[in-house]
Design an enzyme around this catalytic site. Structure first.
Site, short mmCIF file in Angstrom:
data_model
loop_
_atom_site.label_atom_id
_atom_site.label_comp_id
_atom_site.label_asym_id
_atom_site.label_seq_id
_atom_site.Cartn_x
_atom_site.Cartn_y
_atom_site.Cartn_z
N LEU A 33 0.82 -1.22 0.00
CA LEU A 33 0.00 0.00 0.00
C LEU A 33 0.86 1.27 0.00
CD1 LEU A 33 -2.99 -0.97 2.36
CD2 LEU A 33 -2.78 -1.22 -0.12
N TYR A 141 14.63 3.04 -14.16
CA TYR A 141 13.32 2.36 -14.19
C TYR A 141 13.35 1.22 -15.21
CZ TYR A 141 8.47 1.50 -15.47
OH TYR A 141 7.29 0.89 -15.78
#
Ligand code: UDP
Length: 350
Positions: A33, A141
């Site tokens: 989360l 990334y």
């Protein structure tokens, strides 16, 4: 099928969970989360809160839930942030990912689908990009997603995994229940819709001097529903054949320019959406479009929702029904989460 969706509380993960649940599969979500939303996990899917790095916990969840196949879509995914903090990306996307692979091996789960990115290709030499084209990422990334693909390949070879990596560019649209709620938001379509909603004064167009018909960058947008369908097809494909590692590109086959997106958003929303051209954003190649011929041929994937107007209309509808996104208090308690998850799709309080 009993499926674990790692990162299933995020935009792409939660939409995939919806698709799997609708298709009758038994779904467990594993998510920390950090960027996802507990209320995005539709029932009867169960949410287990945990860290990817916690291999023992992951192994237990895989065993306790008798998981047969895993969809992995938990990742740090902001290009700019990855350049500022590569360590975060290597720890999460590579370290966390390898922890998942180890846990799967320990629990005897060998079917894996990975939500990768076309950023693994870097600056393409030709478009549309095919799976066999050179991979030379230009930021941490893309590099960390590619590094994890390498780990998948070797787990497939050494531990008999059946693994599939799906590479795609820009995901857009929404379902009725789940949409895009990032903080910070950096993506074009949600930013354009923020202007339409009066939350910002204008859209910034990053450069209009690219070698494209209208001078703005061209990107390959895919509806999150079509992506979720591809995830399911890929999971089903891991049940057949020998241990293997396969890569498929996903894209709509036709790109849209930044200007076309703004123009279409004006039509769909009926709002003015002022736009200003500013200087180029660094690291943006002029055209990024993927060839999905292999996914169509071998997985039977057929995108059905990836028309520009539909992606914008769906995202706009979600924005109108969720004016503050998922702005409910997030639970901080342990796992597994009970069935009292707030029902997604309920408009957040204004
Ligand atoms: N873009 C833009 N204004 C914005 C955000 C993005 O002009 O406020 C452009 C960006 O330069 C790129 C395209 O929109 O050419 C898509 O960018 P986004 O960040 O949505 O996704 P990316 O292609 O970088 O994954």
């Amino acid at each position: 099928m009993r499926i674990l969706v790692v990162g299933g509380a995020g935009f792409i993960g939660s939409t995939s969970v919806e698709t799997f649940v609708d298709a009758g599969h038994d779904v467990t979500v594993y998510d920390d989360l950090s960027t996802g939303h507990a209320s995005a996990v539709v029932r009867p899917a169960r949410l287990v809160r945990g860290q990817m790095e916690d291999r023992a916990h992951l192994t237990r969840v895989l065993r306790d839930e008798r998981i047969e196949a895993v969809l992995h879509c938990a990742a740090k995914s902001l290009v700019g942030q990855s350049l500022l903090d590569p360590g975060l990306y290597y720890r999460n996307n590579v370290g966390g990912g390898v922890s998942l692979l180890d846990a799967m091996h320990a629990a005897g789960v060998t079917r894996l689908v990975f939500s990768s990115t076309a950023a693994v290709y870097g600056e393409p030499r030709r478009v549309p990009i095919a799976e066999a084209d050179r991979t030379e990422p230009i930021n941490p990334y893309g590099a960390t997603k590619l590094a994890f693909e390498g780990a998948m390949r070797w787990f497939a070879a050494s531990h008999d995994f059946q693994a599939i990596s799906l590479r795609y560019f820009n995901v857009a649209g929404s379902t009725e229940r789940n949409g895009e709620d990032h903080d910070p938001e950096t993506h074009l379509m949600p930013l354009v819709l923020r202007v339409a909603a009066g939350e910002a004064t204008h859209v910034q167009i990053f450069g209009q001097d690219y070698p494209t018909p209208d001078g703005t960058c061209i990107r390959d947008f895919i509806h999150v529903r079509d992506l979720a369908a591809a995830h399911l097809l890929a999971l089903e494909a891991t049940s057949e054949g020998d241990p293997s590692f396969e890569v498929y590109n996903l894209g709509s086959a036709a790109g849209f320019s930044v200007r076309e997106v703004v123009e279409a958003a004006r039509k769909v929303t009926g709002r003015a959406i002022p736009a200003r051209v500013v200087k180029r954003r660094s690291g943006d190649p002029p055209v990024l479009v993927a060839s999905s011929r292999r996914a169509r041929r071998e997985l039977g994937w057929q995108p059905q929702h990836s028309k520009l107007e539909q992606m914008l209309a769906d995202a706009w509808a979600w924005k109108l029904t969720h004016p503050t996104g998922y702005s409910r208090p997030q639970r901080t308690d342990g796992t597994p989460v009970d069935r009292s998850t707030p029902r997604p799709g309920t408009p957040a309080p204004a």
